[in-house]
Write a protein that holds these residues in place. Structure first.
Motif, PDB file in Angstrom:
ATOM      1  N   MET A 196      50.382  59.996  25.138  1.00 57.02           N
ATOM      2  CA  MET A 196      51.845  59.871  25.214  1.00 57.02           C
ATOM      3  C   MET A 196      52.236  59.171  26.515  1.00 57.02           C
ATOM      4  N   LYS A 197      53.155  58.247  26.390  1.00 54.76           N
ATOM      5  CA  LYS A 197      53.557  57.493  27.577  1.00 54.76           C
ATOM      6  C   LYS A 197      54.438  58.350  28.479  1.00 54.76           C
ATOM      7  N   ASN A 198      54.194  58.218  29.768  1.00 57.88           N
ATOM      8  CA  ASN A 198      54.963  58.971  30.753  1.00 57.88           C
ATOM      9  C   ASN A 198      56.219  58.172  31.109  1.00 57.88           C
ATOM     10  N   PRO A 199      57.414  58.668  30.734  1.00 58.71           N
ATOM     11  CA  PRO A 199      58.629  57.880  30.979  1.00 58.71           C
ATOM     12  C   PRO A 199      58.873  57.599  32.467  1.00 58.71           C
ATOM     13  N   PHE A 200      58.323  58.465  33.337  1.00 55.07           N
ATOM     14  CA  PHE A 200      58.524  58.260  34.774  1.00 55.07           C
ATOM     15  C   PHE A 200      57.621  57.172  35.352  1.00 55.07           C
ATOM     16  N   SER A 201      56.664  56.663  34.534  1.00 57.95           N
ATOM     17  CA  SER A 201      55.779  55.617  35.054  1.00 57.95           C
ATOM     18  C   SER A 201      56.416  54.235  34.930  1.00 57.95           C
ATOM     19  N   THR A 202      57.570  54.165  34.290  1.00 56.75           N
ATOM     20  CA  THR A 202      58.240  52.875  34.111  1.00 56.75           C
ATOM     21  C   THR A 202      59.112  52.566  35.332  1.00 56.75           C
ATOM     22  N   THR A 203      59.619  51.346  35.381  1.00 55.54           N
ATOM     23  CA  THR A 203      60.515  50.958  36.475  1.00 55.54           C
ATOM     24  C   THR A 203      61.753  51.851  36.478  1.00 55.54           C
ATOM     25  N   GLY A 204      62.320  52.068  35.290  1.00 56.55           N
ATOM     26  CA  GLY A 204      63.478  52.956  35.198  1.00 56.55           C
ATOM     27  C   GLY A 204      63.129  54.359  35.650  1.00 56.55           C
ATOM     28  N   VAL A 211      56.002  72.461  45.493  1.00 55.20           N
ATOM     29  CA  VAL A 211      54.631  72.599  44.983  1.00 55.20           C
ATOM     30  C   VAL A 211      54.652  73.222  43.584  1.00 55.20           C
ATOM     31  N   ILE A 212      55.473  74.263  43.408  1.00 48.52           N
ATOM     32  CA  ILE A 212      55.518  74.948  42.112  1.00 48.52           C
ATOM     33  C   ILE A 212      56.087  74.016  41.039  1.00 48.52           C
ATOM     34  N   GLY A 213      57.115  73.241  41.386  1.00 48.12           N
ATOM     35  CA  GLY A 213      57.679  72.267  40.441  1.00 48.12           C
ATOM     36  C   GLY A 213      56.637  71.236  40.033  1.00 48.12           C
ATOM     37  N   ALA A 214      55.872  70.752  40.997  1.00 53.46           N
ATOM     38  CA  ALA A 214      54.813  69.779  40.701  1.00 53.46           C
ATOM     39  C   ALA A 214      53.733  70.414  39.833  1.00 53.46           C
ATOM     40  N   PHE A 215      53.441  71.684  40.094  1.00 55.16           N
ATOM     41  CA  PHE A 215      52.439  72.407  39.296  1.00 55.16           C
ATOM     42  C   PHE A 215      52.899  72.512  37.846  1.00 55.16           C
ATOM     43  N   VAL A 216      54.161  72.870  37.640  1.00 59.60           N
ATOM     44  CA  VAL A 216      54.699  72.985  36.273  1.00 59.60           C
ATOM     45  C   VAL A 216      54.610  71.624  35.570  1.00 59.60           C
ATOM     46  N   ALA A 217      54.962  70.563  36.292  1.00 59.27           N
ATOM     47  CA  ALA A 217      54.891  69.214  35.716  1.00 59.27           C
ATOM     48  C   ALA A 217      53.463  68.865  35.331  1.00 59.27           C
ATOM     49  N   ALA A 218      52.519  69.203  36.205  1.00 58.71           N
ATOM     50  CA  ALA A 218      51.118  68.861  35.959  1.00 58.71           C
ATOM     51  C   ALA A 218      50.579  69.650  34.771  1.00 58.71           C
ATOM     52  N   ILE A 219      50.890  70.937  34.702  1.00 59.59           N
ATOM     53  CA  ILE A 219      50.434  71.765  33.581  1.00 59.59           C
ATOM     54  C   ILE A 219      51.017  71.242  32.278  1.00 59.59           C
ATOM     55  N   SER A 220      52.308  70.938  32.285  1.00 55.25           N
ATOM     56  CA  SER A 220      52.984  70.556  31.040  1.00 55.25           C
ATOM     57  C   SER A 220      52.526  69.191  30.538  1.00 55.25           C
ATOM     58  N   ILE A 275      62.886  68.433  41.998  1.00 53.03           N
ATOM     59  CA  ILE A 275      62.281  67.345  42.779  1.00 53.03           C
ATOM     60  C   ILE A 275      60.749  67.406  42.662  1.00 53.03           C
ATOM     61  N   GLY A 276      60.198  68.613  42.708  1.00 50.23           N
ATOM     62  CA  GLY A 276      58.747  68.758  42.575  1.00 50.23           C
ATOM     63  C   GLY A 276      58.265  68.247  41.232  1.00 50.23           C
ATOM     64  N   PHE A 277      59.005  68.602  40.180  1.00 44.90           N
ATOM     65  CA  PHE A 277      58.638  68.171  38.826  1.00 44.90           C
ATOM     66  C   PHE A 277      58.684  66.647  38.727  1.00 44.90           C
ATOM     67  N   VAL A 278      59.824  66.087  39.126  1.00 44.79           N
ATOM     68  CA  VAL A 278      60.026  64.638  39.035  1.00 44.79           C
ATOM     69  C   VAL A 278      59.059  63.896  39.963  1.00 44.79           C
ATOM     70  N   GLY A 279      58.818  64.463  41.121  1.00 39.94           N
ATOM     71  CA  GLY A 279      57.909  63.836  42.080  1.00 39.94           C
ATOM     72  C   GLY A 279      56.496  63.734  41.525  1.00 39.94           C
ATOM     73  N   LEU A 323      52.272  67.380  48.904  1.00 40.00           N
ATOM     74  CA  LEU A 323      52.706  68.633  48.258  1.00 40.00           C
ATOM     75  C   LEU A 323      52.590  68.507  46.739  1.00 40.00           C
ATOM     76  N   PHE A 324      53.024  67.356  46.197  1.00 45.13           N
ATOM     77  CA  PHE A 324      52.946  67.147  44.749  1.00 45.13           C
ATOM     78  C   PHE A 324      51.481  67.173  44.293  1.00 45.13           C
ATOM     79  N   LEU A 325      50.613  66.484  45.048  1.00 48.78           N
ATOM     80  CA  LEU A 325      49.185  66.439  44.691  1.00 48.78           C
ATOM     81  C   LEU A 325      48.574  67.832  44.763  1.00 48.78           C
ATOM     82  N   ALA A 326      48.959  68.592  45.798  1.00 48.86           N
ATOM     83  CA  ALA A 326      48.448  69.961  45.923  1.00 48.86           C
ATOM     84  C   ALA A 326      48.856  70.771  44.694  1.00 48.86           C
ATOM     85  N   GLY A 327      50.066  70.505  44.179  1.00 49.29           N
ATOM     86  CA  GLY A 327      50.557  71.211  42.996  1.00 49.29           C
ATOM     87  C   GLY A 327      49.788  70.868  41.740  1.00 49.29           C
TER      88      GLY A 327
END
Lengths: 364, 70
Positions: free
Chosen positions: A1-9, A68-77, A212-216, A298-302
Motif C-alpha cells: 500500500m502506498k504511503n500518502p505521506f511519501s508524496t510531495t503533498g 515517541v508514542i505517536g511515532a510508535f503507533v504510526a510504525a505499528i499501524s 506530530i509523532g504519527f505524522v513525523g 525520536l521518531f526513529l526510536a518510536g
C-alpha cells in the motif's frame, strides 16, 4: 500500500501539521518561539527527574513522550515497527550529547531555530546558517561513504524498551502532577518560574504531540535531511516539508499575534551571533552524522531503532550536563564553560566522523 | 559488469548515497537491497529521475531493487 505521506503533498502536509501544532502549543501556554523543541523540552524532562537542578527549566514535558508514542503507533499501524540496533551505539550516544551542547549554546534544536525565525527572531538566522554549514561539512563525510556500521534486527520485546521508557515517564507525569506553588512533588521537579513554568495544558500537549509523532514517522520529516538531501542528491522533497513547517508556523504566529520581528528582547534567545552560528554548526554536523535531527531521532526510536534511542539518551545526558556544568547559554549570554564545550563537541564529532570513514562494509 | 549494494541496516542517508554512487559509476545492472520503508521511498524518488528499468521485489524483511543497465 502506498504511503500518502511519501508524496510531495504528504511531506508538505506533514510540515504544515508540525508547524501549526507548534504555534498552537505556544498559544496555549508553551514558552515563546518554543511551541515544540526537542532540545529544550528534553532538558526540561531531565530537570524534572532531577538530573540537573536549574530550577527554571524543570518540567516533565508530555510532548517528548508523546512524540515517541505517536511515532510508535504510526510504525505499528503501518507494519514498520522493526526493532534493530548495533550500529556503533556508543558513538551515537556521544553524537547525541555533543548535539545537546550545541543546541543549548544556541538555545534550541533545529525545529526551534526554524520556529524562532517564524516568530520573527532574527537571531535565528545566524543559527540556521550554522546548521547549513554543519550539514555541508557532514556531507563531505557522507559523500565519502561515512558509516557507523549496519544495524541488525533485534528482539521485539527488547526493541520496545525505549517506547516503554517513554510510556513509564508519561505515567509518572500523570500520576504526579504539579502542586500549585510547590517546586517538587514526591518525584518530579516543577519550575515555578522561568520557561519550565510555561506550558500548554496537559491534554493539548499530549494530543498535538501524538499527532506530530504519527505524522513525523509516516512522512520521515527531518530538518537535517532537508538540507542534506539537497546537497547530496539535489532532492528537494524533505526541504519542501521544512518550508511548509516554517510558513505554517509563521502564518499561525501572525494570526495569534505571536510574530515579533527583531533582534532585541526575543524570548529565550541571546544576541551572540558567532555562538548562535557555532552552536548549530555542532548540531548540524552531529545530527547529520547521527542519521537525523533530534526530532527525527525520536521518531526513529518510536519505530524500534535502538541506535536512534541511544542517540536520544546521549542527547538527554548532554542536556543535563549542559546545565550542571554551565555549558548552556541563557538570554544573558554564554554559559561559563559554553565556548570550551562547544569546541570540544566539534572535536568529538570530527573524531567520530574520521573513524567512520575507515570502513564501508556495505559495498560488496 | 553489474553491481550489488547491500544497504541493510545503514542509517540515513547512506543507503541513498551508496545507490547514488553505484548508479553513477556502473553502466550495467545494479541491485540494491534495503530494509526500511524510508529508504525504499527515497530510492523510488531517486530512481524516478533515472532512465533505467526498475523491478522491485518486496519480501517481509527486505526490498530488492533490480535496476537495468543505462
Amino acid at each position: 500500500m502506498k504511503n500518502p505521506f511519501s508524496t510531495t503533498g504528504g511531506i508538505i502536509a506533514a510540515g504544515v501539521v508540525i508547524g501549526l501544532g507548534a504555534a498552537i502549543l505556544q498559544k496555549l501556554g508553551n514558552p515563546g518561539n518554543m511551541g515544540i523543541c526537542v532540545a529544550c523540552f528534553g532538558r526540561d524532562v531531565v530537570g524534572a527527574v532531577g538530573l540537573h537542578r536549574a530550577d527554571t527549566v524543570q518540567y516533565a514535558r508530555p510532548e517528548i513522550f508523546a512524540l515517541v508514542i505517536g511515532a510508535f503507533v504510526a510504525a505499528i499501524s503501518s507494519g514498520e515497527f522493526k526493532p534493530r540496533s548495533g550500529a556503533s551505539p556508543v558513538a551515537r550516544f556521544f553524537l547525541g550529547a555533543a548535539v545537546a551542547v550545541g543546541a543549548l549554546i544556541f538555545l534550541g534544536c533545529p525545529w526551534r531555530a526554524l520556529l524562532r525565525l517564524a516568530g520573527g527572531d532574527l537571531n535565528a538566522i545566524a543559527g540556521i546558517l550554522g546548521l547549513v554549514v554543519g550539514v555541508v561539512i557532514a556531507s563531505r563525510f557522507n559523500k565519502n561513504k561515512f558509516t557507523l556500521g549496519a544495524a541488525k534486527p533485534s528482539n521485539a520485546i527488547l526493541g520496545l524498551g525505549f517506547v516503554l521508557f517513554m510510556v513509564a515517564l508519561l505515567i509518572i507525569r500523570l500520576a504526579y502532577p504539579p502542586i500549585a506553588g510547590e517546586a517538587k512533588n514526591d518525584l518530579l521537579f516543577y519550575s515555578i518560574s522561568g520557561p519550565g513554568s510555561l506550558h500548554a495544558p496537559l491534554w493539548a500537549s499530549l494530543l498535538i504531540a501524538l499527532v506530530i509523532g504519527f505524522v513525523g514517522q509516516r512522512s520521515r520529516f527531518c530538518s537535517i535531511g532537508a538540507f542534506q538531501d539537497v546537497l547530496l542528491f539535489k532532492s528537494w522533497h524533505l526541504f519542501l516539508g521544512v518550508v511548509a513547517f516554517v510558513v505554517a508556523a509563521f502564518a499561525a504566529n501572525l494570526a495569534f499575534g505571536q510574530f515579533h520581528l527583531g533582534i532585541d528582547g526575543q524570548p529565550i534567545a541571546h544576541k551572540l551571533q558567532l555562538w548562535n552560528f557555532m552552536g548549530l554548526v555542532v548540531v548540524g554536523l552531529g545530527s547529520a552524522l547521527g542519521g537525523g535531527c533530534p526530532g527525527r531521532q525520536l521518531f526513529l526510536a518510536g519505530e524500534g531503532d535502538g541506535d536512534a534511542a541511544v542517540f536520544v539518551l546521549g542527547l538527554l545526558a548532554g542536556l543535563a550536563m549542559a546545565h550542571n556544568w554551565q555549558l548552556a547559554s541563557s538570554p544573558a549570554g554564554l554559559g561559563a564553560h559554553g565556548a570550551t564545550a562547544g569546541i570540544l563537541s566539534v572535536v568529538v564529532i570530527l573524531v567520530i566522523g574520521l573513524a567512520g570513514l575507515k570502513k564501508s562494509p556495505a559495498v560488496a | 559488469m553489474s553491481r550489488e549494494v547491500d544497504a541493510r541496516g545503514l542509517s540515513c542517508p547512506q543507503p541513498i548515497v551508496l545507490a547514488f554512487h553505484a548508479l553513477a559509476e556502473e553502466p550495467g545492472p545494479v541491485t540494491i537491497i534495503v530494509d526500511t520503508q524510508s529508504a525504499v521511498e527515497s530510492l523510488k524518488r531517486l530512481l524516478s529521475r533515472e532512465k533505467r528499468t526498475v523491478e522491485i521485489i518486496e519480501t517481509m524483511e527486505t526490498t530488492v531493487f533490480r535496476i537495468g543497465p543505462r
